[in-house]
Design a protein around this motif. Sequence first.
Motif, PDB file in Angstrom:
ATOM      1  N   ALA A 230       0.842  -1.197   0.000  1.00 46.85           N
ATOM      2  CA  ALA A 230       0.000   0.000   0.000  1.00 46.85           C
ATOM      3  C   ALA A 230       0.876   1.245   0.000  1.00 46.85           C
ATOM      4  CB  ALA A 230      -0.921   0.005   1.213  1.00 46.85           C
ATOM      5  N   PRO A 231       0.373   2.346  -0.553  1.00 51.45           N
ATOM      6  CA  PRO A 231       1.148   3.592  -0.550  1.00 51.45           C
ATOM      7  C   PRO A 231       1.482   4.026   0.876  1.00 51.45           C
ATOM      8  CG  PRO A 231      -0.708   3.755  -2.052  1.00 51.45           C
ATOM      9  CD  PRO A 231      -0.907   2.494  -1.277  1.00 51.45           C
ATOM     10  N   GLY A 232       2.717   4.441   1.075  1.00 49.65           N
ATOM     11  CA  GLY A 232       3.131   4.949   2.373  1.00 49.65           C
ATOM     12  C   GLY A 232       3.707   3.929   3.322  1.00 49.65           C
ATOM     13  N   GLU A 233       3.601   2.643   3.002  1.00 48.78           N
ATOM     14  CA  GLU A 233       4.164   1.635   3.898  1.00 48.78           C
ATOM     15  C   GLU A 233       5.691   1.685   3.843  1.00 48.78           C
ATOM     16  OE1 GLU A 233       1.636  -2.175   4.663  1.00 48.78           O
ATOM     17  OE2 GLU A 233       1.763  -1.906   2.494  1.00 48.78           O
ATOM     18  N   PRO A 234       6.357   1.611   5.003  1.00 44.35           N
ATOM     19  CA  PRO A 234       7.826   1.673   5.026  1.00 44.35           C
ATOM     20  C   PRO A 234       8.439   0.363   4.553  1.00 44.35           C
ATOM     21  CG  PRO A 234       6.971   1.398   7.247  1.00 44.35           C
ATOM     22  CD  PRO A 234       5.771   1.587   6.367  1.00 44.35           C
ATOM     23  N   LYS A 248      13.456  -8.530  14.179  1.00 41.79           N
ATOM     24  CA  LYS A 248      13.418  -7.147  14.613  1.00 41.79           C
ATOM     25  C   LYS A 248      14.350  -6.293  13.755  1.00 41.79           C
ATOM     26  CE  LYS A 248      12.014  -7.727  19.424  1.00 41.79           C
ATOM     27  NZ  LYS A 248      12.321  -7.382  20.841  1.00 41.79           N
ATOM     28  N   VAL A 249      13.914  -5.066  13.536  1.00 36.44           N
ATOM     29  CA  VAL A 249      14.693  -4.130  12.730  1.00 36.44           C
ATOM     30  C   VAL A 249      14.692  -2.767  13.397  1.00 36.44           C
ATOM     31  CG1 VAL A 249      14.271  -5.293  10.523  1.00 36.44           C
ATOM     32  CG2 VAL A 249      12.661  -3.556  11.337  1.00 36.44           C
ATOM     33  N   SER A 250      15.638  -1.945  13.006  1.00 30.43           N
ATOM     34  CA  SER A 250      15.709  -0.556  13.462  1.00 30.43           C
ATOM     35  C   SER A 250      15.339   0.329  12.280  1.00 30.43           C
ATOM     36  CB  SER A 250      17.112  -0.223  13.951  1.00 30.43           C
ATOM     37  OG  SER A 250      17.211   1.153  14.285  1.00 30.43           O
ATOM     38  N   VAL A 251      14.315   1.120  12.447  1.00 34.34           N
ATOM     39  CA  VAL A 251      13.796   1.946  11.353  1.00 34.34           C
ATOM     40  C   VAL A 251      14.460   3.318  11.379  1.00 34.34           C
ATOM     41  CG1 VAL A 251      11.749   2.983  10.315  1.00 34.34           C
ATOM     42  CG2 VAL A 251      11.596   0.729  11.406  1.00 34.34           C
ATOM     43  N   GLU A 252      15.005   3.719  10.247  1.00 30.61           N
ATOM     44  CA  GLU A 252      15.584   5.051  10.097  1.00 30.61           C
ATOM     45  C   GLU A 252      15.004   5.706   8.857  1.00 30.61           C
ATOM     46  OE1 GLU A 252      19.783   4.901   9.945  1.00 30.61           O
ATOM     47  OE2 GLU A 252      20.022   4.043  11.961  1.00 30.61           O
ATOM     48  N   ARG A 253      14.590   6.932   8.996  1.00 32.77           N
ATOM     49  CA  ARG A 253      14.052   7.680   7.868  1.00 32.77           C
ATOM     50  C   ARG A 253      15.194   8.206   6.993  1.00 32.77           C
ATOM     51  NH1 ARG A 253       8.633   6.801   6.987  1.00 32.77           N
ATOM     52  NH2 ARG A 253       7.526   6.789   8.997  1.00 32.77           N
ATOM     53  N   LEU A 254      15.003   8.113   5.704  1.00 25.38           N
ATOM     54  CA  LEU A 254      15.987   8.680   4.781  1.00 25.38           C
ATOM     55  C   LEU A 254      15.883  10.182   4.795  1.00 25.38           C
ATOM     56  CD1 LEU A 254      15.618   6.300   1.706  1.00 25.38           C
ATOM     57  CD2 LEU A 254      17.401   6.280   3.457  1.00 25.38           C
ATOM     58  N   ARG A 255      16.987  10.858   4.551  1.00 24.67           N
ATOM     59  CA  ARG A 255      16.971  12.323   4.476  1.00 24.67           C
ATOM     60  C   ARG A 255      16.040  12.775   3.363  1.00 24.67           C
ATOM     61  NH1 ARG A 255      23.228  14.413   5.100  1.00 24.67           N
ATOM     62  NH2 ARG A 255      23.534  13.660   7.261  1.00 24.67           N
ATOM     63  N   GLY A 256      15.257  13.794   3.682  1.00 26.14           N
ATOM     64  CA  GLY A 256      14.333  14.304   2.688  1.00 26.14           C
ATOM     65  C   GLY A 256      13.018  13.566   2.675  1.00 26.14           C
TER      66      GLY A 256
END
Length: 259
Positions: A230-234, A248-256
């Motif tokens: 679905a749109p928006g799923e990480p 288990k994972v560690s989620v990090e947002r990409l720059r921008g």
Amino acid sequence: QLQVEVRQRDIEAAREAVRQAEAAVRMARASSIRDTISAADIKAADAAVAQAAANLQYARAAVANTYIYAPASGYVVRRNIRPGEMASPSFPILNLVDNREVKVLCALSEERRRLVSVGQDVTVTVDALPSRVFYGRVYNISAAAKPDSRSFEMEIRLPNPGQLLKSGMFARVKVTVQRQSNVVVIPYDAVVTAGQQKVVFVAEGSVARSRPVQLGLREVDKVAILQGLAPGEPVVIQGQNELKDGQKVSVERLRGDAS
């Protein structure tokens, strides 16, 4: 320049000969009324007028041949003969380039030949103008593949506003063979092969979940997802090849990434 001046004098001399011959005819005709000249003389005077007119026409043609006219508008990119050298009909004097419309030649693999046809839209970019995109169409595709590369030569033509594209530039071509709208697009490297399935890992909180997906069209490093996401799923895009469902994972947002 000297030759042109000589030819111009030839024209003037031919014109004068025509005038004199015409005057002789008038005199002959006037004299014939008084029976002082024969019909043969009148005929000879008429022939002299015709000969003088032919000489005039020849002189004009000779002068016209001292000028060279380009078959089309363009820019001179090479001069092959210098002033004073002998010209030949089989050897070009100048090389002209008309950059108002340019053609791009590229190789089309036999696997993709069936996907492309004459008239399809294309986009063209060049390294020298990285911020510009040029639009054109497929103009021609060779009927036979080259024996060495098994590829088909494809010719693309496109307008050249401002004549920014120059002959000899290296170009990159994209041909739109199919479109898919309203689909999710992800990096192709995020897709993992699991047996007979294509899956992606989606981060649900701090847990990675394997999600079977149906792939759509691919463009170099991106791919469309028709089903399963679905749109928006990480989506996990690093380390996904080593993941297992539920890990288990560690989620990090990409720059921008503002989402």
